[in-house]
Design a protein around this motif. Sequence first.
Motif, short mmCIF file in Angstrom:
data_model
loop_
_atom_site.label_atom_id
_atom_site.label_comp_id
_atom_site.label_asym_id
_atom_site.label_seq_id
_atom_site.Cartn_x
_atom_site.Cartn_y
_atom_site.Cartn_z
N TYR A 53 42.34 47.27 33.46
CA TYR A 53 41.61 46.07 33.04
C TYR A 53 42.42 44.80 33.34
CZ TYR A 53 38.75 42.82 30.48
OH TYR A 53 37.95 41.76 30.16
N SER A 57 40.19 43.86 36.03
CA SER A 57 39.07 43.61 35.12
C SER A 57 38.03 44.73 35.19
CB SER A 57 38.41 42.26 35.42
OG SER A 57 39.31 41.21 35.22
N GLU A 58 38.52 45.95 35.28
CA GLU A 58 37.67 47.15 35.33
C GLU A 58 38.05 48.09 34.21
OE1 GLU A 58 35.09 47.99 37.13
OE2 GLU A 58 35.15 46.22 38.40
N VAL A 59 37.10 48.95 33.84
CA VAL A 59 37.34 50.00 32.85
C VAL A 59 36.80 51.31 33.40
CG1 VAL A 59 37.29 48.47 30.86
CG2 VAL A 59 35.17 49.51 31.65
#
Length: 90
Positions: A53, A57-59
């Motif tokens: 993240y 900015s990813e999950v």
Amino acid sequence: MSIDPRVALQSLTAALEEHLAASSARRGDDDPAVESAYLAIADAFEVYEEALYDTYSEVTPLVIYEEDDDEDEDGGEEDEDDEDLEPISQ
């Protein structure tokens, strides 16, 4: 300071491999090596998720499963709202 997601992923992979090894050598239902490896996966996953993240900015679509103390003996959760409900007569 942010951790490189690739390093965190390698740690997660290693934790999964340790869990497999501990599971295959299990010495009973409450083997501390299996429990320790289980917790290591959860910790490594949280670090990986945070690094992913922070960097991109990813999950992931994964969630850490946590047992609730509110479960009844059958393994299902009790719904307190259901206690006030009565069957409908037809």
